[in-house]
Scaffold this motif. Structure first.
Motif, PDB file in Angstrom:
ATOM      1  N   GLU A  90      22.267  27.641  14.919  1.00  0.00           N
ATOM      2  CA  GLU A  90      22.158  28.702  15.583  1.00  0.00           C
ATOM      3  C   GLU A  90      22.768  30.103  14.935  1.00  0.00           C
ATOM      4  O   GLU A  90      23.007  31.157  15.636  1.00  0.00           O
ATOM      5  N   LYS A  91      23.669  29.780  13.918  1.00  0.00           N
ATOM      6  CA  LYS A  91      24.571  30.737  13.439  1.00  0.00           C
ATOM      7  C   LYS A  91      23.709  32.065  12.926  1.00  0.00           C
ATOM      8  O   LYS A  91      24.344  33.289  13.266  1.00  0.00           O
ATOM      9  N   MET A  92      22.679  31.766  12.382  1.00  0.00           N
ATOM     10  CA  MET A  92      22.003  32.791  11.946  1.00  0.00           C
ATOM     11  C   MET A  92      21.492  33.680  12.973  1.00  0.00           C
ATOM     12  O   MET A  92      21.232  34.973  12.874  1.00  0.00           O
ATOM     13  N   ASP A  93      20.817  32.977  13.995  1.00  0.00           N
ATOM     14  CA  ASP A  93      20.193  33.581  15.220  1.00  0.00           C
ATOM     15  C   ASP A  93      21.349  34.612  15.811  1.00  0.00           C
ATOM     16  O   ASP A  93      21.055  35.664  16.102  1.00  0.00           O
ATOM     17  N   LYS A  98      23.603  39.851  17.317  1.00  0.00           N
ATOM     18  CA  LYS A  98      24.621  40.643  17.367  1.00  0.00           C
ATOM     19  C   LYS A  98      24.625  41.957  16.456  1.00  0.00           C
ATOM     20  O   LYS A  98      24.899  43.250  16.874  1.00  0.00           O
ATOM     21  N   ALA A  99      24.143  41.554  15.433  1.00  0.00           N
ATOM     22  CA  ALA A  99      23.996  42.796  14.319  1.00  0.00           C
ATOM     23  C   ALA A  99      22.871  43.875  14.778  1.00  0.00           C
ATOM     24  O   ALA A  99      23.198  44.934  14.886  1.00  0.00           O
ATOM     25  N   THR A 100      21.988  43.081  15.651  1.00  0.00           N
ATOM     26  CA  THR A 100      20.979  44.151  16.539  1.00  0.00           C
ATOM     27  C   THR A 100      21.786  45.070  17.548  1.00  0.00           C
ATOM     28  O   THR A 100      21.567  46.367  17.524  1.00  0.00           O
ATOM     29  N   ILE A 136      13.989  41.522  18.359  1.00  0.00           N
ATOM     30  CA  ILE A 136      13.155  42.298  19.255  1.00  0.00           C
ATOM     31  C   ILE A 136      13.801  42.013  20.730  1.00  0.00           C
ATOM     32  O   ILE A 136      14.003  42.770  21.408  1.00  0.00           O
ATOM     33  N   HIS A 137      14.273  40.755  20.904  1.00  0.00           N
ATOM     34  CA  HIS A 137      14.770  40.263  22.272  1.00  0.00           C
ATOM     35  C   HIS A 137      16.104  41.311  22.224  1.00  0.00           C
ATOM     36  O   HIS A 137      16.526  41.537  23.556  1.00  0.00           O
ATOM     37  N   ALA A 138      16.706  40.958  21.304  1.00  0.00           N
ATOM     38  CA  ALA A 138      18.204  41.795  21.315  1.00  0.00           C
ATOM     39  C   ALA A 138      18.053  43.377  21.657  1.00  0.00           C
ATOM     40  O   ALA A 138      18.889  43.708  22.582  1.00  0.00           O
ATOM     41  N   CYS A 142      19.608  45.551  24.688  1.00  0.00           N
ATOM     42  CA  CYS A 142      20.604  46.464  24.600  1.00  0.00           C
ATOM     43  C   CYS A 142      20.343  47.956  24.539  1.00  0.00           C
ATOM     44  O   CYS A 142      21.120  48.685  24.622  1.00  0.00           O
ATOM     45  N   GLY A 143      18.943  48.169  25.076  1.00  0.00           N
ATOM     46  CA  GLY A 143      18.540  49.572  25.205  1.00  0.00           C
ATOM     47  C   GLY A 143      17.901  50.350  24.121  1.00  0.00           C
ATOM     48  O   GLY A 143      17.760  51.401  23.949  1.00  0.00           O
TER      49      GLY A 143
END
Length: 241
Positions: A90-93, A98-100, A136-138, A142-143
């Motif tokens: 899950e590290k890549m996820d 977080k980058a998004t 997309i979900h991120a 985050c707006g």
């Protein structure tokens, strides 16, 4: 009042009657337990938000009508293209999510000589689709109204060769250059290696292509930590944080 935000990969305009895609339908019905007349916000990556109202809910079907269109710009003035060597589990996820949230514009998963993840072509396609959904979900959470593109994974050498950003940085814990000591100009290409770090050959090739090596401080960071620290530092320099 805070409304649920949902990404729809289609053109949107005021007064449109929209049948939401299956992912949005599932979230509204199974997760949020939404009802008719509830307001939601749609976005499609064009920089606008579309206030909408639910007009119909049936099994696997949600229809809405678009009421308002509002320009919303939460994007950083600094365009960051993250080249991240694929990490396990899950590290890549986590990095993509977080980058998004931190405002990265584009993400390319990379293979390196020290890659611990090896995927066949069919699995690679599914993974890329999965990572795009994470972005997309991120963005929904985050707006952001712009969703970062998750590119098809490529070897480091190919990604480095094709970079033309004004600022090109590669993280190396042994570098004498601190990230905050360098001027940041224009778009940024940010290269993050695997747990074992980039090989000497990869570092040499990156430097030949105009990359500067930088460190994120005196401590050696995990690959997923290094990416987020570097992005945060860059956004601080750009005035985004």
């Amino acid at each position: 009042m805070k409304f649920p935000r949902l990404f729809q990969n289609r053109p949107l305009q005021i007064s449109d009657h929209v049948a939401l895609d299956p992912n949005a339908c599932h979230r509204l019905t199974a997760v949020l337990r939404a009802e008719t007349d509830k307001k939601i916000i749609l976005f499609n990556g064009d920089g606008f938000e579309y206030l909408s109202i639910i007009t119909l809910i049936k099994r696997n079907c949600v229809n809405v009508t678009v009421l308002e269109k509002t320009k919303k710009n939460l994007e950083s003035v600094l365009e960051i293209h993250l080249g991240q060597v694929i990490s396990k589990g899950e590290k890549m996820d986590f990095v993509i999510q977080k980058a998004t949230e931190l405002g990265v514009k584009k993400i390319t998963p990379l293979f390196s000589e020290r890659s611990v993840v090896h995927l066949k072509q069919d699995r690679l396609e599914k993974k890329t689709e999965h990572w795009q959904k994470i972005a997309i979900h991120a963005a929904e959470q985050c707006g952001r109204t712009i969703v970062p593109t998750v590119e098809h994974p490529v070897p480091i050498a190919e990604w480095v060769f094709n970079r033309d950003e004004k600022t090109r940085l590669g993280l190396d814990p042994l570098s004498l250059n601190g990230l905050n000591s360098l001027p940041i100009l224009g778009p940024v290409a940010l290269l993050i290696g695997p747990e074992g770090g980039l090989t000497e050959q990869e570092l040499v090739y990156a430097k030949e292509r105009g990359f500067q090596t930088v460190s994120c401080g005196p401590r050696i960071l995990r690959t997923e930590t290094a990416a987020l620290v570097a992005i945060t530092a860059l956004q601080c320099k750009a005035g985004d944080l």
